[in-house]
Design an enzyme around this catalytic site. Structure first.
Site, PDB file in Angstrom:
ATOM      1  N   ARG A   1      10.558   6.768   3.723  1.00 40.94           N
ATOM      2  CA  ARG A   1      10.610   8.221   3.893  1.00 40.94           C
ATOM      3  C   ARG A   1      11.384   8.609   5.151  1.00 40.94           C
ATOM      4  O   ARG A   1      12.070   9.639   5.169  1.00 40.94           O
ATOM      5  CB  ARG A   1       9.196   8.789   3.923  1.00 40.94           C
ATOM      6  CG  ARG A   1       8.497   8.739   2.566  1.00 40.94           C
ATOM      7  CD  ARG A   1       7.020   9.040   2.679  1.00 40.94           C
ATOM      8  NE  ARG A   1       6.786  10.350   3.270  1.00 40.94           N
ATOM      9  CZ  ARG A   1       5.592  10.774   3.692  1.00 40.94           C
ATOM     10  NH1 ARG A   1       4.536   9.967   3.592  1.00 40.94           N
ATOM     11  NH2 ARG A   1       5.461  11.973   4.207  1.00 40.94           N
TER      12      ARG A   1
ATOM     13  N   ARG B   1       0.836  -1.203   0.000  1.00 39.26           N
ATOM     14  CA  ARG B   1       0.000   0.000   0.000  1.00 39.26           C
ATOM     15  C   ARG B   1       0.873   1.256   0.000  1.00 39.26           C
ATOM     16  O   ARG B   1       1.884   1.318   0.694  1.00 39.26           O
ATOM     17  CB  ARG B   1      -0.924   0.011   1.222  1.00 39.26           C
ATOM     18  CG  ARG B   1      -2.003  -1.049   1.168  1.00 39.26           C
ATOM     19  CD  ARG B   1      -2.905  -0.994   2.377  1.00 39.26           C
ATOM     20  NE  ARG B   1      -2.182  -1.342   3.599  1.00 39.26           N
ATOM     21  CZ  ARG B   1      -2.744  -1.376   4.810  1.00 39.26           C
ATOM     22  NH1 ARG B   1      -4.022  -1.070   4.950  1.00 39.26           N
ATOM     23  NH2 ARG B   1      -2.030  -1.716   5.866  1.00 39.26           N
TER      24      ARG B   1
ATOM     25  N   ASP C   1       1.004   5.659   0.283  1.00 41.00           N
ATOM     26  CA  ASP C   1       0.327   6.773   0.938  1.00 41.00           C
ATOM     27  C   ASP C   1      -0.029   7.873  -0.051  1.00 41.00           C
ATOM     28  O   ASP C   1       0.349   7.831  -1.230  1.00 41.00           O
ATOM     29  CB  ASP C   1       1.226   7.362   2.027  1.00 41.00           C
ATOM     30  CG  ASP C   1       1.493   6.380   3.156  1.00 41.00           C
ATOM     31  OD1 ASP C   1       0.619   5.541   3.422  1.00 41.00           O
ATOM     32  OD2 ASP C   1       2.585   6.455   3.761  1.00 41.00           O
TER      33      ASP C   1
END
Length: 259
Positions: free
Chosen positions: A192, A45, A47
């Protein structure tokens, strides 16, 4: 199915009350072609604002269509920012998430003192000079199997934080610095968070061996802030060859000038 998308206009992958999401958009388009509602399961998944070069997903259907008809039919009902690259029929043992044994992400940084105009949605911007060689050297301590709690977001729902990093590279191509990492899996915001800490090393704010200490400390508060989503790309995943899927990874550019 393989999917390519510009995540800028979507609120991430997963279906939610807010619209649009990539999963919801894909499922609506698939239903038009299959003539029934269905659910799509994804390899990893993403974001809000995160892009994909070859996201892999699977769905179950009794509708009989050729692979070409699935691709053309679904794409005719998708926005321009989202495309089906390929569709392959697989047996019931395949699972987009659990059959994948490796995943690759790329983080792209525009490193110049002038902000981007043309590619603002597709790169992270760092105005301070980055030492890509120093970032690459520091990143090598992350290779192998470790507890990555220091780079795990508070909302992560994974049962544990141990992951096996198989490859990690930082390279400069002109004004672009690209960080690419392959692992058996990733935690929520892990890439990230790693990118944010590597940028702190590249700016000279932290020593190269600081990253190793942060990793060992397993404390998210000791790492740097999370890097923005715009520069992140899901590159692809690796699956057993028995499923006959197209290659899921895009080769990292080897030329120092980006060629």
């Amino acid at each position: 199915m393989g999917l390519e998308y510009d995540g800028s206009a979507f609120l991430g992958w997963q279906v939610q009350r807010q619209q649009p999401t990539i999963q919801g958009t894909v499922e609506q388009a698939l239903a038009r072609v299959a003539d029934h509602d269905l659910r799509v399961t994804v390899c990893g998944r993403t974001d809000t604002g995160v892009h994909a070069l070859c996201q892999v997903a699977h769905f179950d259907t009794e509708a009989r269509r050729s692979e070409r008809s699935w691709v053309l039919g679904v794409n005719s009902h998708l926005p321009a920012s989202l495309s089906v690259l390929w569709v392959r029929e697989v047996d019931e043992s395949f699972h987009a998430r659990f059959s994948a044994f490796a995943r690759t992400y790329r983080y792209v940084i525009l490193n110049r003192w002038i902000r981007p105009a043309l590619h603002a949605r597709y790169v992270a911007w760092c105005r301070q000079p980055l030492d890509a060689g120093r970032m690459h050297e520091a990143a090598q301590c992350l290779l192998g199997e470790h507890d990555f709690s220091a780079f795990r977001a508070a909302g992560c729902q994974a049962r544990h934080a141990v992951r096996d990093l198989q490859r990690i590279e930082v390279r400069r191509a002109g004004s672009r610095v690209e960080f690419e990492v392959t692992a058996n899996g990733f935690l929520y915001h892990m890439v990230r968070n790693l990118a944010g800490s590597l940028m702190a090393v590249g700016r000279g704010e932290r020593d190269a061996d600081w990253l190793s200490a942060v990793l060992a400390g397993r404390d998210r508060n000791q790492a740097a802030p999370t890097a923005p989503s715009e520069g992140l790309y899901f590159v692809g995943a690796r699956f057993p060859t028995e499923y006959g899927l197209p290659p899921g990874e895009v080769e990292f550019p080897r030329g120092t000038d980006g060629s």
